[in-house]
Write an enzyme that holds these catalytic residues in place. Structure first.
Site, PDB file in Angstrom:
ATOM      1  N   ASN A 175       9.244   1.123   2.787  1.00 53.74           N
ATOM      2  CA  ASN A 175       7.726   2.365   2.885  1.00 53.74           C
ATOM      3  C   ASN A 175       7.250   1.208   3.915  1.00 53.74           C
ATOM      4  O   ASN A 175       6.237   1.048   3.352  1.00 53.74           O
ATOM      5  CB  ASN A 175       7.911   2.089   1.782  1.00 53.74           C
ATOM      6  CG  ASN A 175       6.477   2.720   1.787  1.00 53.74           C
ATOM      7  OD1 ASN A 175       6.730   3.487   2.992  1.00 53.74           O
ATOM      8  ND2 ASN A 175       5.501   2.717   0.949  1.00 53.74           N
ATOM      9  N   LYS A 207       5.161   2.817   5.706  1.00 55.76           N
ATOM     10  CA  LYS A 207       3.451   3.215   5.466  1.00 55.76           C
ATOM     11  C   LYS A 207       3.322   3.934   6.615  1.00 55.76           C
ATOM     12  O   LYS A 207       4.234   4.589   7.578  1.00 55.76           O
ATOM     13  CB  LYS A 207       2.670   2.158   4.656  1.00 55.76           C
ATOM     14  CG  LYS A 207       3.112   1.691   3.259  1.00 55.76           C
ATOM     15  CD  LYS A 207       2.172   0.851   3.067  1.00 55.76           C
ATOM     16  CE  LYS A 207       3.136   0.644   1.354  1.00 55.76           C
ATOM     17  NZ  LYS A 207       2.058  -1.186   0.571  1.00 55.76           N
ATOM     18  N   GLU A 231      -1.239   4.918  -3.194  1.00 54.06           N
ATOM     19  CA  GLU A 231      -2.240   4.780  -2.119  1.00 54.06           C
ATOM     20  C   GLU A 231      -2.240   6.807  -1.710  1.00 54.06           C
ATOM     21  O   GLU A 231      -2.827   6.947  -1.677  1.00 54.06           O
ATOM     22  CB  GLU A 231      -1.456   4.136  -0.800  1.00 54.06           C
ATOM     23  CG  GLU A 231      -1.282   2.959  -0.599  1.00 54.06           C
ATOM     24  CD  GLU A 231      -0.426   2.297  -0.005  1.00 54.06           C
ATOM     25  OE1 GLU A 231      -0.758   0.898  -0.517  1.00 54.06           O
ATOM     26  OE2 GLU A 231       0.236   2.491   0.768  1.00 54.06           O
ATOM     27  N   GLU A 238       5.609   0.685  -9.421  1.00 51.24           N
ATOM     28  CA  GLU A 238       4.384  -0.262  -9.032  1.00 51.24           C
ATOM     29  C   GLU A 238       2.977  -0.507  -9.552  1.00 51.24           C
ATOM     30  O   GLU A 238       2.485   0.008  -9.410  1.00 51.24           O
ATOM     31  CB  GLU A 238       4.389   0.641  -7.114  1.00 51.24           C
ATOM     32  CG  GLU A 238       5.455   0.601  -6.438  1.00 51.24           C
ATOM     33  CD  GLU A 238       5.588   1.011  -5.133  1.00 51.24           C
ATOM     34  OE1 GLU A 238       4.552   1.630  -4.643  1.00 51.24           O
ATOM     35  OE2 GLU A 238       6.586   0.377  -4.008  1.00 51.24           O
ATOM     36  N   GLY A 243       0.732  -4.995  -1.460  1.00 49.95           N
ATOM     37  CA  GLY A 243      -0.572  -5.704  -0.487  1.00 49.95           C
ATOM     38  C   GLY A 243      -0.670  -7.267  -0.631  1.00 49.95           C
ATOM     39  O   GLY A 243      -2.230  -7.468   0.051  1.00 49.95           O
ATOM     40  N   HIS A 297       2.979   7.951  -4.754  1.00 51.41           N
ATOM     41  CA  HIS A 297       2.524   6.872  -4.494  1.00 51.41           C
ATOM     42  C   HIS A 297       1.324   6.455  -4.001  1.00 51.41           C
ATOM     43  O   HIS A 297       1.042   6.786  -4.587  1.00 51.41           O
ATOM     44  CB  HIS A 297       2.570   5.900  -2.809  1.00 51.41           C
ATOM     45  CG  HIS A 297       3.132   4.512  -2.673  1.00 51.41           C
ATOM     46  ND1 HIS A 297       1.647   4.366  -2.735  1.00 51.41           N
ATOM     47  CD2 HIS A 297       3.810   3.945  -2.545  1.00 51.41           C
ATOM     48  CE1 HIS A 297       2.181   3.003  -2.202  1.00 51.41           C
ATOM     49  NE2 HIS A 297       3.186   2.784  -2.285  1.00 51.41           N
ATOM     50  N   SER A 299       4.195  -6.360  -3.184  1.00 50.09           N
ATOM     51  CA  SER A 299       4.539  -7.975  -2.527  1.00 50.09           C
ATOM     52  C   SER A 299       6.030  -8.337  -2.662  1.00 50.09           C
ATOM     53  O   SER A 299       6.539  -9.836  -2.794  1.00 50.09           O
ATOM     54  CB  SER A 299       3.662  -9.239  -3.319  1.00 50.09           C
ATOM     55  OG  SER A 299       2.035  -8.232  -2.943  1.00 50.09           O
TER      56      SER A 299
HETATM   57  O1  LIG Z   1       5.516   1.365  -1.090  1.00 51.54           O
HETATM   58  C1  LIG Z   1       5.971  -0.076  -1.412  1.00 51.54           C
HETATM   59  C2  LIG Z   1       4.682  -1.066  -1.977  1.00 51.54           C
HETATM   60  O2  LIG Z   1       3.366  -0.052  -2.271  1.00 51.54           O
HETATM   61  C3  LIG Z   1       4.235  -2.437  -2.111  1.00 51.54           C
HETATM   62  O3  LIG Z   1       3.711  -2.625  -0.405  1.00 51.54           O
HETATM   63  P1  LIG Z   1       3.686  -4.288  -0.343  1.00 51.54           P
HETATM   64  O4  LIG Z   1       5.273  -4.398  -0.659  1.00 51.54           O
HETATM   65  O5  LIG Z   1       3.373  -4.461   1.154  1.00 51.54           O
HETATM   66  O6  LIG Z   1       2.920  -4.781  -1.575  1.00 51.54           O
END
Ligand SMILES: O=C[C@H](O)COP(=O)(O)O
Length: 271
Positions: free
Chosen positions: A18, A20, A112, A182, A188, A110, A228
Protein backbone atom coordinates in the site's frame (compact mmCIF):
# COMPACT_ATOMS: atom_id res chain seq x y z
CA UNK A 1 -6.62 -18.88 -5.64
CA UNK A 2 -7.19 -21.82 -3.32
CA UNK A 3 -6.11 -25.35 -4.05
CA UNK A 4 -7.68 -28.04 -1.94
CA UNK A 5 -5.24 -30.94 -1.51
CA UNK A 6 -6.50 -34.07 0.28
CA UNK A 7 -9.15 -31.95 1.95
CA UNK A 8 -6.65 -29.41 3.21
CA UNK A 9 -6.92 -25.83 2.05
CA UNK A 10 -3.78 -24.28 0.57
CA UNK A 11 -4.17 -20.52 0.27
CA UNK A 12 -1.88 -18.69 -2.16
CA UNK A 13 -0.03 -16.06 -0.11
CA UNK A 14 -0.79 -12.44 -1.02
CA UNK A 15 1.95 -9.87 -0.53
CA UNK A 16 0.42 -6.42 -0.96
CA UNK A 17 2.08 -3.02 -1.00
CA UNK A 18 0.00 0.00 0.00
CA UNK A 19 1.88 3.04 -1.26
CA UNK A 20 -0.50 5.44 0.52
CA UNK A 21 0.06 9.06 -0.62
CA UNK A 22 3.50 8.40 -2.11
CA UNK A 23 4.92 7.99 -5.65
CA UNK A 24 3.64 10.25 -8.45
CA UNK A 25 2.70 8.52 -11.71
CA UNK A 26 6.29 8.56 -13.03
CA UNK A 27 7.79 7.28 -9.79
CA UNK A 28 5.07 4.64 -9.62
CA UNK A 29 5.89 3.19 -13.03
CA UNK A 30 9.58 3.11 -12.08
CA UNK A 31 8.85 1.31 -8.81
CA UNK A 32 6.73 -1.38 -10.45
CA UNK A 33 9.30 -1.87 -13.21
CA UNK A 34 12.13 -2.25 -10.67
CA UNK A 35 10.03 -4.60 -8.52
CA UNK A 36 9.22 -6.81 -11.51
CA UNK A 37 12.84 -6.91 -12.67
CA UNK A 38 14.07 -7.70 -9.15
CA UNK A 39 11.60 -10.56 -8.79
CA UNK A 40 12.40 -11.88 -12.28
CA UNK A 41 16.14 -11.84 -11.54
CA UNK A 42 15.41 -13.77 -8.32
CA UNK A 43 13.36 -16.34 -10.25
CA UNK A 44 10.16 -15.58 -8.32
CA UNK A 45 7.27 -17.92 -9.11
CA UNK A 46 4.07 -15.92 -8.71
CA UNK A 47 1.99 -18.96 -7.82
CA UNK A 48 4.14 -19.19 -4.66
CA UNK A 49 3.04 -15.68 -3.69
CA UNK A 50 0.72 -13.25 -5.44
CA UNK A 51 2.12 -9.73 -5.61
CA UNK A 52 -0.18 -6.69 -5.54
CA UNK A 53 0.52 -2.97 -5.34
CA UNK A 54 -1.94 -0.27 -4.31
CA UNK A 55 -0.79 3.01 -5.92
CA UNK A 56 -2.44 6.43 -5.58
CA UNK A 57 -5.33 6.91 -8.03
CA UNK A 58 -3.17 9.10 -10.30
CA UNK A 59 -0.73 6.24 -10.90
CA UNK A 60 -3.15 3.45 -11.74
CA UNK A 61 -3.45 4.10 -15.48
CA UNK A 62 0.35 4.06 -15.84
CA UNK A 63 0.64 0.86 -13.82
CA UNK A 64 -2.06 -0.70 -16.00
CA UNK A 65 -0.24 0.27 -19.19
CA UNK A 66 3.07 -1.05 -17.88
CA UNK A 67 1.77 -4.38 -16.56
CA UNK A 68 -0.22 -5.02 -19.74
CA UNK A 69 2.56 -3.88 -22.09
CA UNK A 70 5.32 -5.83 -20.39
CA UNK A 71 3.06 -8.74 -19.41
CA UNK A 72 4.00 -8.39 -15.75
CA UNK A 73 2.43 -10.72 -13.18
CA UNK A 74 2.19 -7.94 -10.61
CA UNK A 75 -1.49 -7.11 -9.99
CA UNK A 76 -2.77 -3.86 -8.59
CA UNK A 77 -5.65 -2.17 -6.84
CA UNK A 78 -6.92 1.11 -5.49
CA UNK A 79 -6.67 2.41 -1.94
CA UNK A 80 -10.34 3.36 -1.73
CA UNK A 81 -13.55 3.76 -3.76
CA UNK A 82 -16.79 5.69 -3.62
CA UNK A 83 -20.01 4.26 -2.23
CA UNK A 84 -21.58 5.74 -5.38
CA UNK A 85 -21.20 4.60 -8.99
CA UNK A 86 -21.46 7.99 -10.76
CA UNK A 87 -22.87 11.52 -10.41
CA UNK A 88 -22.34 14.74 -8.50
CA UNK A 89 -19.80 13.45 -6.00
CA UNK A 90 -16.82 15.80 -6.33
CA UNK A 91 -13.49 14.12 -5.73
CA UNK A 92 -14.91 10.62 -5.48
CA UNK A 93 -13.68 7.67 -7.55
CA UNK A 94 -16.17 5.11 -8.82
CA UNK A 95 -15.55 1.39 -8.69
CA UNK A 96 -16.68 1.37 -12.32
CA UNK A 97 -13.61 3.45 -13.26
CA UNK A 98 -11.31 1.24 -11.20
CA UNK A 99 -12.63 -1.89 -12.89
CA UNK A 100 -12.03 -0.26 -16.28
CA UNK A 101 -8.44 0.40 -15.17
CA UNK A 102 -7.95 -3.30 -14.49
CA UNK A 103 -7.92 -3.17 -10.69
CA UNK A 104 -8.01 -6.64 -9.16
CA UNK A 105 -8.39 -5.38 -5.60
CA UNK A 106 -9.52 -2.34 -3.65
CA UNK A 107 -8.68 -1.48 -0.04
CA UNK A 108 -11.80 -0.79 2.02
CA UNK A 109 -11.81 0.65 5.52
CA UNK A 110 -8.10 1.28 5.97
CA UNK A 111 -7.53 2.75 9.43
CA UNK A 112 -6.28 5.98 7.87
CA UNK A 113 -9.63 6.31 6.03
CA UNK A 114 -11.52 5.47 9.17
CA UNK A 115 -9.51 8.03 11.16
CA UNK A 116 -9.05 10.94 8.75
CA UNK A 117 -12.34 10.58 6.83
CA UNK A 118 -14.57 9.37 9.64
CA UNK A 119 -15.49 6.23 7.77
CA UNK A 120 -17.85 4.20 9.95
CA UNK A 121 -18.48 0.48 9.64
CA UNK A 122 -21.73 1.41 7.89
CA UNK A 123 -19.91 3.51 5.27
CA UNK A 124 -17.45 0.68 4.83
CA UNK A 125 -20.29 -1.79 4.34
CA UNK A 126 -21.56 0.47 1.54
CA UNK A 127 -18.08 0.56 -0.01
CA UNK A 128 -17.92 -3.22 0.12
CA UNK A 129 -21.24 -3.31 -1.73
CA UNK A 130 -19.80 -0.94 -4.36
CA UNK A 131 -16.71 -3.14 -4.78
CA UNK A 132 -18.90 -6.19 -5.36
CA UNK A 133 -21.16 -4.28 -7.78
CA UNK A 134 -18.08 -3.66 -9.91
CA UNK A 135 -16.57 -7.12 -9.37
CA UNK A 136 -13.43 -5.88 -7.65
CA UNK A 137 -12.18 -8.01 -4.75
CA UNK A 138 -12.22 -5.94 -1.56
CA UNK A 139 -9.42 -6.06 0.99
CA UNK A 140 -11.34 -5.21 4.17
CA UNK A 141 -9.08 -3.61 6.77
CA UNK A 142 -9.80 -3.97 10.49
CA UNK A 143 -7.76 -3.46 13.63
CA UNK A 144 -7.69 -1.86 17.05
CA UNK A 145 -6.03 1.21 18.53
CA UNK A 146 -3.52 1.16 21.38
CA UNK A 147 -6.00 1.92 24.19
CA UNK A 148 -8.23 -0.97 23.10
CA UNK A 149 -5.21 -3.26 22.98
CA UNK A 150 -4.07 -2.15 26.43
CA UNK A 151 -7.56 -2.85 27.76
CA UNK A 152 -7.36 -6.37 26.33
CA UNK A 153 -10.47 -5.74 24.23
CA UNK A 154 -8.76 -6.03 20.84
CA UNK A 155 -10.43 -9.27 19.78
CA UNK A 156 -14.01 -8.17 20.52
CA UNK A 157 -13.39 -4.71 19.07
CA UNK A 158 -11.86 -6.01 15.84
CA UNK A 159 -14.52 -8.69 15.36
CA UNK A 160 -17.22 -6.06 15.86
CA UNK A 161 -15.58 -3.95 13.14
CA UNK A 162 -15.45 -7.02 10.91
CA UNK A 163 -19.06 -8.08 11.43
CA UNK A 164 -20.55 -4.59 11.15
CA UNK A 165 -18.52 -3.92 7.99
CA UNK A 166 -19.61 -7.25 6.46
CA UNK A 167 -23.30 -6.49 7.09
CA UNK A 168 -25.07 -7.19 3.82
CA UNK A 169 -22.25 -9.19 2.21
CA UNK A 170 -23.60 -12.51 0.95
CA UNK A 171 -21.78 -15.84 1.11
CA UNK A 172 -21.51 -15.76 -2.67
CA UNK A 173 -19.88 -12.33 -2.56
CA UNK A 174 -17.57 -13.43 0.25
CA UNK A 175 -16.05 -15.98 -2.14
CA UNK A 176 -14.09 -12.92 -3.24
CA UNK A 177 -12.90 -11.31 -0.03
CA UNK A 178 -9.57 -10.61 1.62
CA UNK A 179 -9.34 -9.35 5.21
CA UNK A 180 -6.34 -7.43 6.53
CA UNK A 181 -5.75 -7.19 10.26
CA UNK A 182 -3.84 -3.98 10.93
CA UNK A 183 -3.41 -3.01 14.57
CA UNK A 184 -3.39 0.78 14.38
CA UNK A 185 -0.64 1.00 17.00
CA UNK A 186 1.71 -0.94 14.67
CA UNK A 187 1.07 1.15 11.55
CA UNK A 188 4.02 3.32 10.61
CA UNK A 189 5.44 3.04 14.12
CA UNK A 190 8.09 0.41 13.56
CA UNK A 191 6.41 -1.52 16.37
CA UNK A 192 5.32 -4.67 14.59
CA UNK A 193 2.82 -6.95 16.27
CA UNK A 194 4.48 -10.27 17.09
CA UNK A 195 3.64 -13.36 15.04
CA UNK A 196 1.58 -14.65 17.99
CA UNK A 197 -0.50 -11.44 18.01
CA UNK A 198 -1.06 -11.70 14.27
CA UNK A 199 -2.04 -15.39 14.60
CA UNK A 200 -4.36 -14.74 17.54
CA UNK A 201 -6.35 -12.16 15.61
CA UNK A 202 -6.32 -13.95 12.26
CA UNK A 203 -7.57 -17.12 13.96
CA UNK A 204 -10.35 -15.11 15.60
CA UNK A 205 -11.25 -13.50 12.26
CA UNK A 206 -11.32 -16.89 10.53
CA UNK A 207 -13.59 -18.28 13.25
CA UNK A 208 -15.91 -15.31 12.80
CA UNK A 209 -15.97 -15.92 9.04
CA UNK A 210 -16.85 -19.59 9.66
CA UNK A 211 -19.79 -18.43 11.75
CA UNK A 212 -20.88 -15.90 9.12
CA UNK A 213 -20.23 -17.69 5.83
CA UNK A 214 -19.47 -21.32 6.68
CA UNK A 215 -16.26 -23.36 6.81
CA UNK A 216 -15.51 -23.53 3.09
CA UNK A 217 -15.55 -19.79 2.41
CA UNK A 218 -13.77 -19.02 5.67
CA UNK A 219 -10.99 -21.45 4.85
CA UNK A 220 -10.62 -20.00 1.34
CA UNK A 221 -10.43 -16.40 2.57
CA UNK A 222 -6.93 -15.00 2.76
CA UNK A 223 -6.13 -13.10 5.94
CA UNK A 224 -3.31 -10.56 5.89
CA UNK A 225 -1.36 -8.86 8.65
CA UNK A 226 -0.31 -5.22 8.28
CA UNK A 227 1.71 -2.95 10.53
CA UNK A 228 5.46 -2.26 10.23
CA UNK A 229 6.15 -5.34 8.14
CA UNK A 230 9.72 -5.49 6.89
CA UNK A 231 11.85 -8.13 5.18
CA UNK A 232 13.40 -8.90 8.58
CA UNK A 233 10.08 -9.81 10.24
CA UNK A 234 7.89 -11.02 7.36
CA UNK A 235 8.96 -14.68 7.40
CA UNK A 236 8.11 -15.22 11.08
CA UNK A 237 4.68 -13.64 10.59
CA UNK A 238 4.01 -15.64 7.42
CA UNK A 239 4.89 -18.83 9.26
CA UNK A 240 1.69 -18.52 11.32
CA UNK A 241 -1.10 -20.89 10.31
CA UNK A 242 -3.86 -18.33 9.78
CA UNK A 243 -1.71 -15.58 8.26
CA UNK A 244 -1.87 -15.78 4.46
CA UNK A 245 -0.05 -12.60 3.57
CA UNK A 246 0.91 -9.11 4.54
CA UNK A 247 -0.25 -5.58 3.74
CA UNK A 248 2.91 -3.49 3.66
CA UNK A 249 3.09 0.29 3.81
CA UNK A 250 6.45 2.03 4.05
CA UNK A 251 8.57 -0.99 3.12
CA UNK A 252 6.66 -1.36 -0.18
CA UNK A 253 8.12 1.90 -1.46
CA UNK A 254 11.53 0.28 -1.84
CA UNK A 255 11.60 -2.33 -4.62
CA UNK A 256 14.41 -4.40 -3.09
CA UNK A 257 12.90 -4.45 0.38
CA UNK A 258 9.45 -5.29 -0.93
CA UNK A 259 10.86 -8.01 -3.19
CA UNK A 260 12.53 -9.56 -0.14
CA UNK A 261 9.18 -9.56 1.64
CA UNK A 262 7.60 -11.23 -1.42
CA UNK A 263 10.30 -13.90 -1.24
CA UNK A 264 9.72 -14.51 2.46
CA UNK A 265 9.90 -18.29 1.91
CA UNK A 266 13.59 -18.00 1.24
CA UNK A 267 13.99 -16.25 4.56
CA UNK A 268 11.83 -18.94 6.16
CA UNK A 269 14.46 -21.45 5.12
CA UNK A 270 17.42 -19.30 6.08
CA UNK A 271 15.58 -17.31 8.73
O1 LIG B 1 -1.52 -0.49 4.61
C1 LIG B 1 -0.46 -0.69 5.20
C2 LIG B 1 -0.42 -0.53 6.66
O2 LIG B 1 -1.02 0.68 7.02
C3 LIG B 1 0.95 -0.70 7.26
O3 LIG B 1 1.77 0.41 7.00
P1 LIG B 1 3.32 0.31 7.49
O4 LIG B 1 3.88 -0.95 6.86
O5 LIG B 1 3.98 1.56 6.97
O6 LIG B 1 3.28 0.20 8.99
Amino acid sequence: MTISQNGAYVRQPLIAGNWKMNMDHVQGITLVQKLAWTLKDAGHEYDRAEVAVFPPFTDIRGVQTLTLGDKLDVVYGAQDLSTQDSGAYTGEISGQFLKKLGCTYVLVGHSERREYHNETNQVIASKLAAAYRHEITPVLCVGEGLEIRKAGEHVSYTLNQLNESLEGVSAEQAENLVVAYEPVWAIGTGEVAGPADAQEMCAAIRAALVERFGEDIAQKTRLLYGGSVKAANAAAIMRERDVDGVLVGGASLDAEEFANIVRFEHHLVTG
